[in-house]
Design an enzyme around this catalytic site. Structure first.
Site, PDB file in Angstrom:
ATOM      1  N   GLU A  88      -6.276   9.625 -14.786  1.00 33.89           N
ATOM      2  CA  GLU A  88      -6.599   9.809 -13.372  1.00 33.89           C
ATOM      3  C   GLU A  88      -5.751  10.912 -12.745  1.00 33.89           C
ATOM      4  O   GLU A  88      -6.246  11.733 -11.976  1.00 33.89           O
ATOM      5  CB  GLU A  88      -6.410   8.491 -12.608  1.00 33.89           C
ATOM      6  CG  GLU A  88      -6.742   8.603 -11.136  1.00 33.89           C
ATOM      7  CD  GLU A  88      -7.638   7.486 -10.632  1.00 33.89           C
ATOM      8  OE1 GLU A  88      -7.924   7.474  -9.432  1.00 33.89           O
ATOM      9  OE2 GLU A  88      -8.059   6.634 -11.432  1.00 33.89           O
ATOM     10  N   ASP A 110      -3.662   0.398  -9.488  1.00 35.64           N
ATOM     11  CA  ASP A 110      -5.077   0.120  -9.744  1.00 35.64           C
ATOM     12  C   ASP A 110      -5.320  -0.284 -11.191  1.00 35.64           C
ATOM     13  O   ASP A 110      -6.008  -1.269 -11.479  1.00 35.64           O
ATOM     14  CB  ASP A 110      -5.924   1.347  -9.403  1.00 35.64           C
ATOM     15  CG  ASP A 110      -5.801   1.752  -7.941  1.00 35.64           C
ATOM     16  OD1 ASP A 110      -5.298   0.946  -7.140  1.00 35.64           O
ATOM     17  OD2 ASP A 110      -6.206   2.885  -7.611  1.00 35.64           O
ATOM     18  N   GLU A 122       0.827  -1.209   0.000  1.00 34.90           N
ATOM     19  CA  GLU A 122       0.000   0.000   0.000  1.00 34.90           C
ATOM     20  C   GLU A 122       0.861   1.258   0.000  1.00 34.90           C
ATOM     21  O   GLU A 122       1.831   1.362   0.766  1.00 34.90           O
ATOM     22  CB  GLU A 122      -0.893   0.001   1.242  1.00 34.90           C
ATOM     23  CG  GLU A 122      -2.314   0.370   0.989  1.00 34.90           C
ATOM     24  CD  GLU A 122      -3.022  -0.623   0.082  1.00 34.90           C
ATOM     25  OE1 GLU A 122      -3.192  -0.306  -1.123  1.00 34.90           O
ATOM     26  OE2 GLU A 122      -3.415  -1.690   0.563  1.00 34.90           O
ATOM     27  N   THR A 182       2.942   2.162  -2.092  1.00 32.74           N
ATOM     28  CA  THR A 182       4.277   1.897  -2.638  1.00 32.74           C
ATOM     29  C   THR A 182       4.349   2.173  -4.126  1.00 32.74           C
ATOM     30  O   THR A 182       5.429   2.404  -4.660  1.00 32.74           O
ATOM     31  CB  THR A 182       4.681   0.427  -2.396  1.00 32.74           C
ATOM     32  OG1 THR A 182       3.624  -0.429  -2.852  1.00 32.74           O
ATOM     33  CG2 THR A 182       4.928   0.161  -0.915  1.00 32.74           C
ATOM     34  N   ASP A 183       3.206   2.171  -4.827  1.00 33.34           N
ATOM     35  CA  ASP A 183       3.257   2.248  -6.294  1.00 33.34           C
ATOM     36  C   ASP A 183       3.804   3.581  -6.771  1.00 33.34           C
ATOM     37  O   ASP A 183       4.651   3.634  -7.669  1.00 33.34           O
ATOM     38  CB  ASP A 183       1.899   1.940  -6.917  1.00 33.34           C
ATOM     39  CG  ASP A 183       0.766   2.849  -6.482  1.00 33.34           C
ATOM     40  OD1 ASP A 183       0.893   3.495  -5.420  1.00 33.34           O
ATOM     41  OD2 ASP A 183      -0.251   2.914  -7.197  1.00 33.34           O
ATOM     42  N   ALA A 238     -14.909   2.986  -1.655  1.00 29.20           N
ATOM     43  CA  ALA A 238     -14.609   1.880  -0.753  1.00 29.20           C
ATOM     44  C   ALA A 238     -13.157   1.432  -0.818  1.00 29.20           C
ATOM     45  O   ALA A 238     -12.784   0.444  -0.189  1.00 29.20           O
ATOM     46  CB  ALA A 238     -15.526   0.694  -1.062  1.00 29.20           C
ATOM     47  N   GLY A 239     -12.323   2.131  -1.587  1.00 30.07           N
ATOM     48  CA  GLY A 239     -10.927   1.723  -1.700  1.00 30.07           C
ATOM     49  C   GLY A 239     -10.722   0.507  -2.581  1.00 30.07           C
ATOM     50  O   GLY A 239      -9.710  -0.182  -2.464  1.00 30.07           O
ATOM     51  N   LEU A 240     -11.662   0.237  -3.483  1.00 28.76           N
ATOM     52  CA  LEU A 240     -11.586  -0.925  -4.369  1.00 28.76           C
ATOM     53  C   LEU A 240     -11.377  -0.524  -5.823  1.00 28.76           C
ATOM     54  O   LEU A 240     -11.593  -1.311  -6.735  1.00 28.76           O
ATOM     55  CB  LEU A 240     -12.858  -1.767  -4.237  1.00 28.76           C
ATOM     56  CG  LEU A 240     -13.162  -2.253  -2.814  1.00 28.76           C
ATOM     57  CD1 LEU A 240     -14.481  -3.032  -2.789  1.00 28.76           C
ATOM     58  CD2 LEU A 240     -12.032  -3.110  -2.266  1.00 28.76           C
ATOM     59  N   SER A 241     -10.948   0.710  -6.036  1.00 26.30           N
ATOM     60  CA  SER A 241     -10.575   1.209  -7.366  1.00 26.30           C
ATOM     61  C   SER A 241     -11.744   1.279  -8.332  1.00 26.30           C
ATOM     62  O   SER A 241     -11.647   0.858  -9.489  1.00 26.30           O
ATOM     63  CB  SER A 241      -9.439   0.365  -7.973  1.00 26.30           C
ATOM     64  OG  SER A 241      -8.297   0.417  -7.159  1.00 26.30           O
TER      65      SER A 241
END
Length: 395
Positions: A161, A173, A35, A37-38, A124-127
């Site tokens: 994005e 993502d 998390e 890190t990308d 929801a943090g699910l992209s």
């Protein structure tokens, strides 16, 4: 939302007066580990989930882009030549940003009618935004004849994005949505952009992954996400590095005196999280039980909570209640400041864990969370049409 090919074709025809030229879909994602890190050119290990954004589309001859959704989002209309950051708001900026990013590459993009349907929870943090971008990218790629490879579409969607929608995310993502396959996670090096698929045998081991949507909404284009990215960039600058990927934990500890306290804690999370990704992938590729990943998931959550400070009381409670009820491991997933946690549970324990989490939220006076299981799903793809497209020769 409906989410089937037949209902998408029917809804598109009802909206635009004719069937679509195609239906394309892309999944949301869960990040098992890795998390924040990308965008630090680090390591990530996401999996696509079996919740998807679907886009029905057809080209137009008048250069206009019409955007509608089966959900609550407002429709939008704009000329392709007028696309620019700040021109649109809400969900439509993610779809329009993809057209804009194709145009920056010199690709002639036709006007389009687009209808979106998605069952990826928003905030929801699910992209959910990346799922929209990737589904639209497939549609534009096919209808414009661009035929760009998935790896280029990842960067194109990230640009949409970052620069059009204003959310400073990395490539995690979009890579998960476009490159994952069913039954696998994607081990991705965000510096080299090289990745490999790693089997996730949850079902064979009697395990499943629960998502706990706290209903605390978050957005990457506002709040603390951009602040954390700036913190990481400042830490790298203070260390004389291009990115935090270039340093390991022992070296970071020795260099702690070069960093202010906040920069050090941000860097410590990123560097230790890269090591956790390597640990998880090594564990899985050596054939060790998935259930034994619990301690590394817990360590990731603690680091995100304490060093990166992106958790919240609801996420912490979701993790604590899951573990107390028998989950093998749990942590927040996604950018934080709300969104979801994940719990790795035995199938036999899933209902007990769900009940315990819902009860804990109620006792704390929090809104009821939504708890649901996800399986490692397939990546973005075109779906078969059930009727012949009427626009096939339009271009």
């Amino acid at each position: 939302m409906s989410g089937t090919a037949r209902s998408m074709e029917d809804s598109f025809a009802a909206t635009y007066g004719a069937p679509p030229s195609g239906v394309w879909s892309a999944p949301g994602r869960v990040n098992l580990i890795g998390e924040h890190t990308d965008y630090n050119l680090g390591l990530v290990f996401p999996l696509a989930i079996d919740r998807r954004a679907r886009v029905a589309a057809a080209p137009r001859s008048d250069g206009r882009l019409l955007l509608a959704t089966t959900g609550k989002g407002q429709p939008a209309e704009i000329r392709i030549e007028d696309l620019a950051p700040g021109k649109l708001a809400g969900w439509s900026r993610y779809a329009a940003g993809v057209h804009w990013a194709f145009g920056l590459r010199g690709i002639a993009v036709p006007g389009m009618d687009i209808l979106l349907d998605s069952d990826v929870p928003v905030g929801a943090g699910l992209s959910s935004s990346a799922a929209v971008e990737c589904a639209v990218a497939l549609a534009v790629n096919d209808l414009s004849g661009a035929q760009r490879p998935p790896e280029e579409l990842v960067l194109l969607c990230q640009q949409a994005e970052n620069d059009f929608a204003g959310a400073p995310t990395g490539i995690l993502d979009q890579s998960a949505s476009l490159l994952c396959t069913a039954g696998h996670g994607l081990f991705l090096d965000c510096r080299s952009r090289e990745g490999r698929l790693v089997p996730l045998n949850f079902a064979a081991e009697g395990m499943l992954l629960l998502v706990i949507d706290t209903k605390v909404s978050h957005a990457h284009d506002s709040g603390g996400y951009a602040d954390r990215r700036r913190d990481c960039e400042r830490a790298a600058e203070q260390l004389g590095l291009e990115s935090l990927r270039e340093i390991g934990l022992p070296e970071l500890v020795l260099a702690a005196g070069q960093l202010d306290h906040r920069a050090y804690r941000r860097a410590r999370h990123v560097v230790s999280e890269n090591a956790r990704v390597q640990s998880v992938v090594g564990h899985l590729e050596s054939g060790k039980p998935v259930a034994k990943l619990g301690p590394v998931l817990a360590s990731s959550h603690e680091s995100l909570r304490d060093d990166f400070e992106v958790s919240c009381p609801e996420l912490d409670l979701a993790v604590e209640a899951s573990l107390a009820a028998g989950a093998a491991g749990a942590r927040m997933t996604g950018g934080g400041f709300g969104g979801s946690a994940i719990a790795l549970v035995r199938v036999a324990d899933a209902e007990r864990v769900e009940r315990a989490v819902v009860r804990a939220f109620g006792n704390a006076g929090f809104a009821a969370p939504e708890v649901f299981a996800v399986a490692p799903g397939s990546g973005a793809a075109q779906e078969p049409l059930l009727t012949d497209p009427p626009h096939a020769g339009m271009l």
